[in-house]
Design a protein around this motif. Structure first.
Motif, short mmCIF file in Angstrom:
data_model
loop_
_atom_site.label_atom_id
_atom_site.label_comp_id
_atom_site.label_asym_id
_atom_site.label_seq_id
_atom_site.Cartn_x
_atom_site.Cartn_y
_atom_site.Cartn_z
N LEU A 96 18.78 8.46 24.61
CA LEU A 96 18.25 7.43 23.70
C LEU A 96 17.82 6.19 24.48
N PRO A 97 16.94 5.39 23.91
CA PRO A 97 16.69 4.09 24.54
C PRO A 97 17.93 3.20 24.46
N ILE A 98 18.04 2.23 25.37
CA ILE A 98 19.24 1.37 25.34
C ILE A 98 18.92 -0.04 24.85
N PHE A 99 17.83 -0.17 24.08
CA PHE A 99 17.53 -1.50 23.53
C PHE A 99 17.82 -1.58 22.04
N HIS A 100 18.42 -0.50 21.46
CA HIS A 100 18.78 -0.53 20.05
C HIS A 100 20.25 -0.18 19.90
N THR A 101 20.75 -0.40 18.70
CA THR A 101 22.15 -0.13 18.39
C THR A 101 22.59 1.28 18.78
N GLY A 108 21.87 11.68 18.87
CA GLY A 108 20.41 11.59 18.81
C GLY A 108 19.90 11.28 17.43
N VAL A 109 18.59 11.00 17.38
CA VAL A 109 17.90 10.84 16.10
C VAL A 109 17.47 12.25 15.67
N PRO A 110 17.14 12.43 14.38
CA PRO A 110 16.79 13.78 13.92
C PRO A 110 15.68 14.44 14.74
N GLU A 128 26.57 13.88 10.85
CA GLU A 128 25.63 12.79 10.53
C GLU A 128 26.39 11.54 10.12
N ARG A 129 25.89 10.43 10.63
CA ARG A 129 26.49 9.12 10.28
C ARG A 129 25.37 8.15 9.92
N TYR A 130 25.76 6.99 9.37
CA TYR A 130 24.76 6.03 8.87
C TYR A 130 25.11 4.62 9.33
N GLY A 131 24.11 3.94 9.88
CA GLY A 131 24.36 2.58 10.34
C GLY A 131 23.13 1.72 10.24
N MET A 132 23.28 0.51 10.73
CA MET A 132 22.18 -0.46 10.73
C MET A 132 22.38 -1.41 11.90
N THR A 133 21.30 -2.06 12.30
CA THR A 133 21.40 -3.06 13.35
C THR A 133 22.39 -4.16 12.96
N ASN A 169 26.19 -2.18 12.69
CA ASN A 169 26.62 -1.01 13.46
C ASN A 169 26.87 0.14 12.47
N MET A 170 27.88 0.96 12.71
CA MET A 170 28.03 2.15 11.87
C MET A 170 28.88 1.86 10.62
N ASN A 171 28.39 2.37 9.50
CA ASN A 171 29.08 2.15 8.22
C ASN A 171 29.81 3.37 7.70
N SER A 226 10.13 6.06 11.84
CA SER A 226 9.39 7.09 12.58
C SER A 226 10.17 7.42 13.86
N GLY A 227 10.65 8.64 13.95
CA GLY A 227 11.40 9.04 15.14
C GLY A 227 12.57 8.11 15.43
N GLY A 228 13.14 7.52 14.38
CA GLY A 228 14.29 6.64 14.55
C GLY A 228 13.94 5.18 14.77
N TYR A 229 12.65 4.88 14.91
CA TYR A 229 12.23 3.48 15.04
C TYR A 229 11.84 2.94 13.67
C1 MCA Z 1 7.09 7.27 20.82
N1 MCA Z 1 5.95 7.16 20.13
C2 MCA Z 1 6.22 7.11 18.84
C3 MCA Z 1 7.61 7.17 18.76
N2 MCA Z 1 8.12 7.28 19.99
N3 MCA Z 1 5.43 7.00 17.77
C4 MCA Z 1 6.01 6.97 16.59
N4 MCA Z 1 7.36 7.01 16.44
C5 MCA Z 1 8.17 7.11 17.49
N5 MCA Z 1 9.50 7.15 17.36
C6 MCA Z 1 4.58 7.11 20.62
C7 MCA Z 1 4.47 6.37 21.91
O1 MCA Z 1 4.24 5.02 21.64
C8 MCA Z 1 3.29 7.06 22.56
O2 MCA Z 1 2.12 6.54 22.00
C9 MCA Z 1 3.46 8.48 22.11
O3 MCA Z 1 4.20 8.44 20.87
C10 MCA Z 1 4.25 9.32 23.09
O4 MCA Z 1 5.27 8.53 23.63
P1 MCA Z 1 6.56 9.15 24.24
O5 MCA Z 1 7.39 8.08 24.79
O6 MCA Z 1 6.21 10.31 25.12
O7 MCA Z 1 7.29 9.68 22.96
P2 MCA Z 1 8.52 10.54 22.95
O8 MCA Z 1 9.22 10.59 24.23
O9 MCA Z 1 8.09 11.83 22.40
O10 MCA Z 1 9.50 9.72 21.97
C11 MCA Z 1 9.89 10.18 20.76
C12 MCA Z 1 11.38 9.94 20.57
C13 MCA Z 1 11.64 8.43 20.80
C14 MCA Z 1 12.19 10.75 21.56
C15 MCA Z 1 11.76 10.35 19.17
O11 MCA Z 1 10.86 7.69 19.88
C16 MCA Z 1 13.06 8.06 20.67
O12 MCA Z 1 13.86 8.18 21.60
N6 MCA Z 1 13.47 7.56 19.48
C17 MCA Z 1 14.80 7.04 19.26
C18 MCA Z 1 14.71 5.68 18.66
C19 MCA Z 1 16.08 5.05 18.50
O13 MCA Z 1 16.91 5.01 19.42
N7 MCA Z 1 16.36 4.53 17.32
C20 MCA Z 1 17.65 3.95 17.01
C21 MCA Z 1 17.47 2.56 16.43
P3 MCA Z 1 0.81 6.34 22.89
O14 MCA Z 1 0.47 7.72 23.36
O15 MCA Z 1 -0.14 5.76 21.92
O16 MCA Z 1 1.22 5.41 23.99
S1 MCA Z 1 19.08 1.91 15.96
C22 MCA Z 1 19.15 2.35 14.33
O17 MCA Z 1 18.20 2.82 13.77
C23 MCA Z 1 20.42 2.23 13.55
C24 MCA Z 1 21.31 1.15 13.96
C25 MCA Z 1 21.17 3.54 13.63
O18 MCA Z 1 21.70 3.96 12.58
O19 MCA Z 1 21.22 4.12 14.71
#
Ligand code: MCA
Ligand code: AMP
Length: 505
Positions: free
Chosen positions: A203-208, A248-250, A298-303, A306-308, A404-407
Motif C-alpha cells: 500500500l502507499p504510506i501516505f494514507h491511514t 489491501g484494498v479490494p 473486512e474492516r471499516y475505517g476513515m481518515t 482510523n478503524m471503527n 476508486s481503487g481505495g482513493y
Molecule cells: C492509480 N491510478 C488510479 C488509481 N491508482 N486511477 C484511479 N484510481 C486509482 N486508485 C492511475 C494512475 O494515476 C495512473 O494514471 C494509472 O492509473 C496507472 O497508475 P499505477 O500507479 O500503475 O496504478 P496501479 O499501480 O495499478 O494502482 C492501483 C492501486 C493503487 C494498486 C489500486 O491505486 C493503490 O495502491 N490504491 C490503494 C489506495 C489506498 O491506500 N487507500 C487507502 C486510503 P496515468 O496513467 O494517467 O498516470 S485510507 C482509507 O481509505 C481509510 C482510512 C481506510 O479505511 O483504509
C-alpha cells in the motif's frame, strides 16, 4: 522523557537486530538500523528548525527512508503530514499554505516546481529520493545516530492527514498520539499480530491504511514487513510465500483472483488477508474463499477515525459486512435529519465515538462543528445498518464521494475545474462501477448552446490541476442535467444512466 507514540511503536525496538523491513532487492533492514536512521533524520528535522507542534509536509516516494521520516517526526515531536505522490503542484500549494508547514520534504524531481511555493509561504524545502538520495538524506547522513526523544503527551498532535470535502476544499484531520496508539493496540489484539508476523506491504504510506493500520500494527507487534514500492501483481505473487499476512484494498484481491497462479497452494501458509478502504463485493469474498480456502477479514475505517469496525478473527467473517464495532468504539445508526438513534435493522447515518476519533479539522472550526458533535460522536457520512447479529453493513454514502481503487475522490473538486473551462456551462461528476477500481470517475458536461467544447483542452486543464487518479475516465456531453423539483442535480439518475459504461450489463 515520555513520548508515547515514539516509545510504544519505535523505542521498544532499540537495540533489536530482528528484521523490520525486507526490501525487494533482497536487503533486510533491522529494527535497530531503522531506528538509527530515524534518529539521524530527527536531527535533520531539528536542524531545519522544526520542533514540537511544527508541521513537516512530506511528498516522497515509498522507501525505508520515507518511513524513517515518520519515525523521526514522532521522535522530534513534529507533526507529520504525508501527501499523495500523485498530487499536482496546484494541489500541494494548498496543503503547504493551509497547514502552515515549517518545512517541505519532496522528491528531488519535484523540487524545481515546489521550491518557489515553499519559499512563498516561508517554509524550508529539502529533498528525499526513492533511493535514499536527496539533500535531506545527505544532511542527515552527517548527524549522530542517537537522538534525545522530545517529550510529548498522549493528547498532543501526531499527524495531519488531509481529506477532501464536499465543498471541494481539503480539510486537515488532526490526529493525536492517543488516536493512533489506542487504535493500533486494539487492532494488534483483534487481528492477533505478533512478532512472528511478516506483513506483505504493498500500500502507499501516505494514507491511514498503509501508514497507521499496516505499519503501526506491525511496529507495535514487533513484526516485519515485506516493503514493496507499490502493488505490482508479479512481485506480490513472488513475495507471498514469505509473508504471513496481507492488508489491501479490494482492487488487490480482484487483481490476485484474476491470476490463475493465485491458488490454494500459494497461500496455504498465510495467517490472514485483511481488506478495507472501499467496499469488498460479496462475490469477491466468496470467490476468494472458494479459490484459497481463506475468508477475507473486512474492516471499516476513515481518515478521521482510523478503524471503527472489523469482522472477527475467530468468529464468522460475514461477506458484505464490515463486522462489529471495535472494542472501545461506540457506533450508532441515526436519522440523518434529526440525529436520533434508529432501531436496530434500520438504515441511517453511521456515527462513531471513541479514543480513535480525531481532534477536528485544522483551522476549520465550522467544518469540525458540522461533523463532530459536542458529545464526541463523529458523523461519518456513511449510511448503514446493524443486523440482528450485530454485524454492521455499509449500504451507501450520505456524502458525494467516489472511491476508486481505495482513493477517495470528491466530485466537487473536479466539477469546479470542469465548470471553469471555456464552452462549459455546468458539469456533474459521478462514480460508476469499474471492474478494476470498483468505481471510476465520469464527467458529464453541458456545453454552451451551439458550441462543441475542446475536450482535449479540458483534459489538459484537468491534468494540470488535479492528481491523475481523480481524472475523469470519460467526458460525456449532454444537453442538460437531470434536476429534481428543487433544481438539484439528480446524480442518482446519471449514475443509473451510465452504470454499464465500464462493466458489461
Ligand atoms: C492509480 N491510478 C488510479 C488509481 N491508482 N486511477 C484511479 N484510481 C486509482 N486508485 C492511475 C494512475 O494515476 C495512473 O494514471 C494509472 O492509473 C496507472 O497508475 P499505477 O500507479 O500503475 O496504478 P496501479 O499501480 O495499478 O494502482 C492501483 C492501486 C493503487 C494498486 C489500486 O491505486 C493503490 O495502491 N490504491 C490503494 C489506495 C489506498 O491506500 N487507500 C487507502 C486510503 P496515468 O496513467 O494517467 O498516470 S485510507 C482509507 O481509505 C481509510 C482510512 C481506510 O479505511 O483504509
Ligand atoms: P477516507 O476518507 O479516505 O478515510 O475514506 C473513508 C471512507 O472509505 C469511509 O467513510 C467509507 O465510505 C469508505 N470505506 C472504508 N472502508 C470501507 C469498507 N470496508 N467498506 C465500505 N466502505 C469503506
Amino acid at each position: 522523557m515520555a513520548n508515547p507514540l515514539y516509545d510504544r511503536l519505535f523505542g521498544i525496538h532499540a537495540g533489536k537486530e530482528t528484521p523490520f523491513l525486507h526490501l525487494p532487492d533482497g536487503e533486510t533492514l533491522s529494527h535497530d538500523a531503522f531506528l538509527r536512521m530515524a534518529a539521524r533524520f530527527a536531527h535533520g528535522l531539528a536542524a531545519l528548525g522544526l520542533g514540537p507542534g511544527d508541521r513537516v509536509a512530506v511528498q516522497v516516494e515509498k522507501s525505508p527512508e520515507a518511513l524513517a521520516l515518520y519515525a523521526a517526526s514522532a521522535q522530534a515531536g513534529v507533526i507529520f503530514l504525508p501527501l499523495n505522490t500523485a498530487y499536482t503542484v496546484e494541489e500541494l500549494t494548498y496543503f503547504i499554505e493551509n497547514s502552515g508547514a515549517g518545512a517541505v520534504v519532496c522528491d528531488p524531481r519535484r523540487e524545481p516546481d515546489l521550491a518557489p511555493v515553499a519559499a512563498g509561504f516561508g517554509a524550508r524545502i529539502e529533498t528525499l529520493g526513492a533511493g535514499g538520495d536527496g539533500s535531506f538524506a545527505a544532511m542527515a547522513a552527517e548527524m549522530p545516530d542517537a537522538f534525545d526523544t522530545v517529550a510529548r503527551a498522549a493528547d498532543d498532535l501526531a499527524a495531519f492527514l488531509y481529506t477532501s470535502g464536499t465543498t471541494g476544499r481539503s480539510k486537515g484531520a488532526m490526529l493525536t498520539q492517543e488516536n493512533l496508539l489506542s487504535n493500533t493496540a486494539t487492532l494488534v489484539d483483534y487481528w492477533r499480530f505478533t512478532a512472528s508476523d511478516v506483513l506483505l506491504h504493498a500500500l502507499p504510506i501516505f494514507h491511514t491504511h498503509g501508514l497507521f493500520v499496516a505499519t503501526n500494527v506491525t511496529l507495535m507487534a514487533g513484526g516485519a514487513m515485506i516493503f514493496l514500492p507499490k502493488f505490482d501483481l508479479e512481485t506480490v505473487l513472488a513475495q507471498l510465500p514469505r509473508a504471513t499476512s496481507l492488508m489491501g484494498v479490494p482492487t488487490f484481491y480482484t487483481r490476485l483472483l484474476s491470476d490463475p497462479r493465485f491458488d490454494r497452494d500459494l497461500v496455504a501458509h498465510m495467517r490472514v488477508f485483511i481488506s478495507g478502504s472501499a467496499p469488498l463485493l460479496e462475490e469477491t469474498h466468496r470467490q476468494f474463499e472458494s479459490r484459497t480456502g481463506h475468508r477475507i477479514l473486512e474492516r471499516y475505517g476513515m481518515t478521521e477515525t482510523n478503524m471503527n469496525t472489523s469482522n472477527p478473527y475467530d468468529g464468522e467473517r460475514r461477506a458484505g459486512t464490515v463486522g462489529f464495532p471495535l472494542p472501545g468504539v461506540e457506533l450508532k445508526v441515526t436519522d440523518p435529519d434529526t440525529g436520533a438513534e434508529l432501531p436496530r435493522g434500520e438504515v441511517g447515518q453511521i456515527e462513531v465515538r471513541g479514543p480513535n476519533v480525531f481532534r477536528g479539522y485544522w483551522r476549520m472550526p465550522e467544518k469540525t462543528a458540522e461533523e463532530l458533535r459536542p458529545d464526541g460522536f463523529f458523523i461519518t457520512g456513511d449510511l448503514g445498518r446493524i443486523d440482528d447479529d450485530g454485524y454492521v453493513h455499509i449500504v451507501g454514502r450520505n456524502k458525494d464521494l467516489i472511491i476508486s481503487g481505495g482513493y477517495n475522490i470528491y466530485p466537487k473538486e473536479i466539477e469546479l475545474v470542469l465548470d471553469a473551462q471555456p464552452g462549459v456551462v455546468e458539469s456533474a461528476v459521478i462514480g460508476v462501477p469499474h471492474p478494476d477500481f470498483g468505481e471510476t470517475v465520469l464527467g458529464v458536461l453541458v456545453p454552451a448552446s451551439g458550441t462543441a467544447p475542446d475536450l482535449a483542452a479540458i483534459e489538459a486543464a484537468v491534468r494540470d490541476a488535479l492528481a491523475s487518479f481523480k481524472h475523469p475516465r470519460d467526458l460525456i456531453l449532454v444537453d442538460e442535467l437531470p434536476r429534481n423539483t428543487m433544481g438539484k442535480v439528480q446524480k442518482n439518475v446519471l449514475r443509473e444512466r451510465y452504470r454499464d459504461r465500464f462493466v458489461p450489463a
